[in-house]
Design an enzyme around this catalytic site. Structure first.
Site, PDB file in Angstrom:
ATOM      1  N   ASP A  88       1.214  -1.195   0.511  1.00  0.00           N
ATOM      2  CA  ASP A  88      -0.265  -0.415  -0.063  1.00  0.00           C
ATOM      3  C   ASP A  88       1.120   1.023  -0.170  1.00  0.00           C
ATOM      4  OD1 ASP A  88      -1.447   2.100   0.520  1.00  0.00           O
ATOM      5  OD2 ASP A  88      -2.546   1.449   2.221  1.00  0.00           O
TER       6      ASP A  88
ATOM      7  N   SER B 140       1.057  13.639 -15.397  1.00  0.00           N
ATOM      8  CA  SER B 140       0.404  13.512 -15.513  1.00  0.00           C
ATOM      9  C   SER B 140      -0.128  14.303 -17.160  1.00  0.00           C
ATOM     10  CB  SER B 140      -1.377  12.526 -15.566  1.00  0.00           C
ATOM     11  OG  SER B 140      -2.059  12.820 -16.492  1.00  0.00           O
TER      12      SER B 140
ATOM     13  N   TYR C 241      -7.536  15.429  -9.254  1.00  0.00           N
ATOM     14  CA  TYR C 241      -6.431  14.874 -10.343  1.00  0.00           C
ATOM     15  C   TYR C 241      -5.229  15.880 -10.517  1.00  0.00           C
ATOM     16  CZ  TYR C 241      -4.752  11.795 -12.952  1.00  0.00           C
ATOM     17  OH  TYR C 241      -3.539  10.781 -13.881  1.00  0.00           O
TER      18      TYR C 241
ATOM     19  N   LYS D 106      -1.222  16.277 -10.219  1.00  0.00           N
ATOM     20  CA  LYS D 106       0.194  15.493 -10.907  1.00  0.00           C
ATOM     21  C   LYS D 106       1.143  16.564 -10.858  1.00  0.00           C
ATOM     22  CE  LYS D 106      -1.189  11.332 -11.637  1.00  0.00           C
ATOM     23  NZ  LYS D 106      -0.055   9.954 -11.385  1.00  0.00           N
TER      24      LYS D 106
END
Length: 248
Positions: A59, A139, A152, A156
């Site tokens: 994890d 990303s 999100y 990134k």
């Protein structure tokens, strides 16, 4: 055999871009720890590598779990030359104020805190050896954000900045740090990015990519192999766009 004799850890290596990076690394001579929260997926990917990969359940958002992964890697491989921080999650598309706090916290832990935890666990080892390569899978969302994926996107963007700051700090120790910025690909996260997987939504996404296709795990493996190989010995702090022109 550009990675002949090298050892690597790839988080999120059980599927998607991570599995593509594992396959490329093994094909170029590396021995790889396939680290994933989904042990079955990690074992399946490792099984396909004909003995050159080892599955480890981890994890990446949990400090003790990351420390255990690092200890296992050092015990089984002897050293870690390459660390790929690929594990990542997103929240479903929604206005920023409608994303739940639990979803925000999950994105923060998996996409951001994990980079800190793996650094704490493995950077001292790389410093001691005076060599190493770290690759963060960021990303295009961190460079050219899409609406309704706000947190999100931000995670990134953070990863890209972290890559550059890590690169500056670790360069004198012989450790290089780079990032790759893929556009959306045929991975388990694609449906989450789109909100729904329909021909119309796919066409909408593809219309923003000049080359007219999604990223593939092979695309990511090829870029990752170069940046983690000795061929890129003078390359650090780069956020390489592997996006078919999405960010132009």
């Amino acid at each position: 055999m550009r990675l002949d004799g090298k050892t690597a850890i790839v988080t999120g290596g059980g599927s998607g871009f991570g599995a593509g990076i594992v396959a490329k690394f093994v094909s170029e001579g590396a021995r790889v720890i396939v680290a994933d929260i989904n042990r079955d997926a990690a074992e399946e990917t490792a099984r396909k590598m004909d003995g050159d990969a080892i599955a480890v359940e981890v994890d990446v958002a949990n400090g003790p779990s990351v420390e255990k992964m690092a200890e296992t890697a050092l015990r089984k491989l002897g050293q870690v030359d390459i660390l790929v921080n690929n594990a990542g999650v997103t929240h479903m598309p929604a206005p920023m104020e409608d994303v739940s706090e639990s979803d925000f916290d999950r994105v923060f832990r998996v996409n951001m805190k994990s980079v800190y935890l793996t650094a704490c666990a493995l950077v001292p080892h790389m410093k001691d050896r005076g060599t190493g390569a770290i690759l963060n899978v960021a990303s295009t969302a961190g460079l050219s954000p899409r609406p309704n994926l706000n947190w999100y996107n931000a995670s990134k963007g953070w990863m890209i900045t972290a890559t550059k700051t890590m690169a500056v700090e670790l360069a004198p120790s012989g450790v290089r740090v780079n990032a790759i910025c893929p556009v959306a690909g045929e991975t388990p996260l694609l449906k989450s990015f789109m909100g729904e997987d329909t021909p119309e939504m796919r066409a909408k996404f593809l219309s923003t990519i000049p080359m007219g296709r999604f990223s593939t795990p092979q695309d990511m493996g090829n870029a990752a192999c170069f940046l983690c190989s000795d061929e890129a010995g003078m390359v650090t702090g780069v956020a390489m766009e592997v996006d078919g022109g999405r960010c132009i």
